[in-house]
Design an enzyme around this catalytic site. Structure first.
Site, PDB file in Angstrom:
ATOM      1  NE  ARG A 159      -7.312   4.464   5.787  1.00  0.00           N
ATOM      2  CZ  ARG A 159      -6.817   5.626   6.167  1.00  0.00           C
ATOM      3  NH1 ARG A 159      -7.292   6.245   7.233  1.00  0.00           N
ATOM      4  NH2 ARG A 159      -5.847   6.195   5.494  1.00  0.00           N
ATOM      5  CG  ASP A 217       3.562   1.705   9.397  1.00  0.00           C
ATOM      6  OD1 ASP A 217       3.711   1.915   8.189  1.00  0.00           O
ATOM      7  OD2 ASP A 217       3.284   2.606  10.212  1.00  0.00           O
ATOM      8  CB  CYS A 252      -5.164  10.518  11.823  1.00  0.00           C
ATOM      9  SG  CYS A 252      -3.496   9.879  11.884  1.00  0.00           S
ATOM     10  CE  LYS A 289      -1.541   1.538   4.112  1.00  0.00           C
ATOM     11  NZ  LYS A 289      -1.248   2.947   4.446  1.00  0.00           N
ATOM     12  CG  ASN A 290       2.448   2.571   3.504  1.00  0.00           C
ATOM     13  OD1 ASN A 290       1.269   2.855   3.262  1.00  0.00           O
ATOM     14  ND2 ASN A 290       2.894   2.360   4.723  1.00  0.00           N
ATOM     15  NE  ARG A 343       0.461  10.811   9.724  1.00  0.00           N
ATOM     16  CZ  ARG A 343      -0.059   9.757   9.083  1.00  0.00           C
ATOM     17  NH1 ARG A 343      -1.119   9.187   9.557  1.00  0.00           N
ATOM     18  NH2 ARG A 343       0.482   9.313   7.970  1.00  0.00           N
TER      19      ARG A 343
HETATM   20  C1  EPZ Z   1       4.404   7.023   6.015  1.00  0.00           C
HETATM   21  O1  EPZ Z   1       3.619   8.093   6.484  1.00  0.00           O
HETATM   22  C2  EPZ Z   1       3.492   5.810   6.014  1.00  0.00           C
HETATM   23  N1  EPZ Z   1       2.338   6.050   5.136  1.00  0.00           N
HETATM   24  C3  EPZ Z   1       3.007   5.523   7.431  1.00  0.00           C
HETATM   25  O2  EPZ Z   1       2.254   4.324   7.374  1.00  0.00           O
HETATM   26  C4  EPZ Z   1       4.222   5.287   8.314  1.00  0.00           C
HETATM   27  O3  EPZ Z   1       3.793   5.084   9.651  1.00  0.00           O
HETATM   28  C5  EPZ Z   1       5.149   6.505   8.252  1.00  0.00           C
HETATM   29  O4  EPZ Z   1       5.514   6.764   6.879  1.00  0.00           O
HETATM   30  C6  EPZ Z   1       6.424   6.298   9.035  1.00  0.00           C
HETATM   31  O5  EPZ Z   1       7.091   5.169   8.562  1.00  0.00           O
HETATM   32  C7  EPZ Z   1       2.496   5.942   3.797  1.00  0.00           C
HETATM   33  O6  EPZ Z   1       3.580   5.692   3.313  1.00  0.00           O
HETATM   34  C8  EPZ Z   1       1.269   6.126   2.973  1.00  0.00           C
HETATM   35  P1  EPZ Z   1       6.448  10.377   7.942  1.00  0.00           P
HETATM   36  P2  EPZ Z   1       4.226   9.603   6.440  1.00  0.00           P
HETATM   37  O7  EPZ Z   1       6.348  11.674   7.229  1.00  0.00           O
HETATM   38  O8  EPZ Z   1       5.119   9.751   5.281  1.00  0.00           O
HETATM   39  C9  EPZ Z   1       6.956  13.597  11.292  1.00  0.00           C
HETATM   40  C10 EPZ Z   1       0.434   2.899   7.759  1.00  0.00           C
HETATM   41  O9  EPZ Z   1       0.062   2.400   8.837  1.00  0.00           O
HETATM   42  N2  EPZ Z   1       6.787  14.583  10.204  1.00  0.00           N
HETATM   43  O10 EPZ Z   1       7.554   9.452   7.586  1.00  0.00           O
HETATM   44  O11 EPZ Z   1       3.085  10.532   6.593  1.00  0.00           O
HETATM   45  C11 EPZ Z   1       5.704  12.777  11.542  1.00  0.00           C
HETATM   46  O12 EPZ Z   1       4.811  13.428  12.432  1.00  0.00           O
HETATM   47  C12 EPZ Z   1       0.853   4.362   7.720  1.00  0.00           C
HETATM   48  O13 EPZ Z   1       0.540   2.281   6.673  1.00  0.00           O
HETATM   49  C13 EPZ Z   1       7.081  15.919  10.469  1.00  0.00           C
HETATM   50  O14 EPZ Z   1       7.441  16.290  11.584  1.00  0.00           O
HETATM   51  O15 EPZ Z   1       5.076   9.617   7.776  1.00  0.00           O
HETATM   52  C14 EPZ Z   1       6.273  11.522  12.161  1.00  0.00           C
HETATM   53  O16 EPZ Z   1       6.517  11.759  13.530  1.00  0.00           O
HETATM   54  C15 EPZ Z   1       0.577   5.091   9.030  1.00  0.00           C
HETATM   55  N3  EPZ Z   1       6.927  16.836   9.473  1.00  0.00           N
HETATM   56  C16 EPZ Z   1       7.621  11.348  11.438  1.00  0.00           C
HETATM   57  O17 EPZ Z   1       7.924  12.627  10.876  1.00  0.00           O
HETATM   58  C17 EPZ Z   1       6.533  16.465   8.219  1.00  0.00           C
HETATM   59  O18 EPZ Z   1       6.438  17.346   7.331  1.00  0.00           O
HETATM   60  C18 EPZ Z   1       7.581  10.338  10.305  1.00  0.00           C
HETATM   61  O19 EPZ Z   1       6.456  10.659   9.518  1.00  0.00           O
HETATM   62  C19 EPZ Z   1       6.252  15.102   7.966  1.00  0.00           C
HETATM   63  C20 EPZ Z   1       6.396  14.171   8.966  1.00  0.00           C
END
Ligand code: EPZ
Length: 420
Positions: free
Chosen positions: A399, A307, A116, A22-23, A121
């Site tokens: 989802r 995850d 969420c 999915k990701n 996020r």
């Molecule tokens: C991806 O989300 C995945 N989703 C998430 O999987 C996964 O948990 C996450 O990466 C971390 O591995 C998809 O790929 C569709 P991040 P993403 O930006 O990219 C912070 C699932 O269960 N952050 O890597 O949105 C954020 O708050 C989902 O399949 C900032 O601070 O996650 C988090 O603490 C849930 N500023 C950390 O970075 C930003 O601009 C990592 O988030 C963006 C993120």
């Protein structure tokens, strides 16, 4: 709405084929906007997040055809540049259409995703990266309004308070591929899904190097072509089945996966006393003896994946001792704790830490799914709980997993999907 009814106590046996990731698929679907030509995406998992992303792309005026797990996308000369709140708010990942729309149309308007249950996020790193490439960005009525005369390559540090960002790396990479000049992303995400996206873009004619490392270099090109591409297998689904085999004292072979993507989980399962055999493209998982308590800390790849945190917590729930789970990516990602405790687990949250006192067994109960991976954790707990477990709001599970219940039934689980 559906619920799952699980009769626990049946060890899983046999082999299972996991679906596409999915990701991986979601950013790759966004990337198809970077060319007017047709892209054929194979091994696409048919789950609700896939349909949501296709809705967003169709809403832009892009042609989408589905033939089972094969998707055909032809963006042609789409003119619409808005991804509205009503769609983006249902799936935060849709924010990654911002980069590609901007790269194609030089303007884009994408709703801020909002928070969420797993955390706030934020998208500050996405915005920082796109601004660095020469984009004017304004936030108006909850929308990110972006425009540029021309995207220009830049050296960008994309690390945040929690380390690298998967989708910020994706958004910036997808904008940079059509920028003038060279972009370097430092502290880039190293996740396999980021590598898959870069491989897809390179097949389209992009010039990306260093993907999979914290330093990605992207040489801008004038245009990209349509391609055929097969997304990688879902490593989180594979890990969920590995834990399902371990928690039920079963014996399962998980097929068509890239085993090296699961190293962090495999190490922890072996520490817990689970027998693992690594094949070229399969994993054999078996447990016969007691589970030892194991501490985990979630980190960006190749660290232990956030995850997989909820699923691992279910496993530690019946270990013979105390384990500590540190959630360093989403410190609030603990909605599964109260539901597991309803089943007799003894788990105590202390801020970004969960202290798990293993118990001998869990008891079936009606429980509520709250988010995707918490739902998976409740399914795993239901597989071993005495008597019957009912899991409500399993739209959360649907989802991110394609037919998880059916695949578990094929391994010997007793699960039925009923109207709530
Ligand atoms: C991806 O989300 C995945 N989703 C998430 O999987 C996964 O948990 C996450 O990466 C971390 O591995 C998809 O790929 C569709 P991040 P993403 O930006 O990219 C912070 C699932 O269960 N952050 O890597 O949105 C954020 O708050 C989902 O399949 C900032 O601070 O996650 C988090 O603490 C849930 N500023 C950390 O970075 C930003 O601009 C990592 O988030 C963006 C993120």
């Amino acid at each position: 709405m559906d619920k799952l009814v699980i009769e626990g106590g049946r060890p899983l046996k046999g082999s299972v084929q996991v679906s596409g990731s999915k990701n991986s698929l979601l950013p790759i679907l966004a990337a198809t906007l970077l060319t007017p030509e047709k892209c054929v995406i194979k091994n696409a998992p048919l789950l609700s997040d896939t349909y949501t992303m296709l809705k967003i792309i169709r809403n832009l005026g892009v042609a989408v055809e589905m033939d089972g797990n094969v998707l055909q996308i032809k963006s042609g000369n789409f003119k619409k540049y808005v991804a509205p709140y009503r769609l983006v708010s249902t799936m935060r990942a849709s924010f990654c259409v911002l980069g590609p729309i901007l790269a194609r149309l030089k303007k884009a308007e994408v709703s801020l995703p909002g928070g969420c249950v797993i955390g706030v996020r934020p998208v500050d790193l996405h915005i920082k990266g796109l601004k660095a490439l020469g984009t004017d960005i304004e936030i108006k009525e909850g929308n990110v309004c972006a425009k540029t005369r021309a995207l220009r390559g830049k050296q960008i540090f994309l690390g945040g308070a929690f380390g690298s960002s998967v989708l910020a790396t994706a958004n910036v990479m997808m904008a940079a591929v059509l920028a003038k000049g060279t972009t370097v992303i430092e502290n880039a995400a190293c996740e396999p899904e980021t590598v898959d996206l870069a491989n897809f873009l390179n097949k389209m004619g992009a010039k990306i190097k260093g993907h999979g490392s914290p330093r990605i270099e992207i040489k801008g090109v004038k245009s990209l072509s349509g391609v055929e591409y097969e997304v990688i297998a879902d490593r989180i689904e594979a890990g969920t089945f590995a834990i399902a085999a371990a928690i039920t004292k079963g014996e399962v072979t998980i097929k068509n996966i890239n085993v090296e993507y699961l190293s962090a989980l495999i190490e922890k399962l072996e520490d817990a006393g689970v027998t693992i055999k690594r094949g070229r493209d399969f994993l054999f998982v078996k447990r016969t003896g007691p589970l030892k308590p194991v501490d985990i800390t979630t980190l960006p790849y190749p660290g232990f994946p956030t995850d997989m945190q909820a699923q691992f917590m279910s496993l530690m729930g019946i270990a013979s001792g105390i384990s500590v789970i540190a959630e360093k990516i989403y410190p609030d990602r603990f909605m599964h704790i109260p539901e597991l405790n309803r089943m007799g687990a003894q788990i105590f949250r202390q801020g970004p830490y969960a202290i798990v006192h293993g118990v001998k067994s869990l008891n079936g109960a009606p429980v509520m799914a709250s988010d995707l991976r918490a739902s998976a954790a409740l399914v795993l707990a239901g597989l071993i709980a005495k008597d019957k477990t009912e899991i409500f709001r399993i739209y959360h599970l649907d989802r991110g997993y394609e037919n998880l219940d059916k695949k578990l039934v094929q391994l010997g689980a007793k699960i039925s999907r009923e109207k709530q």
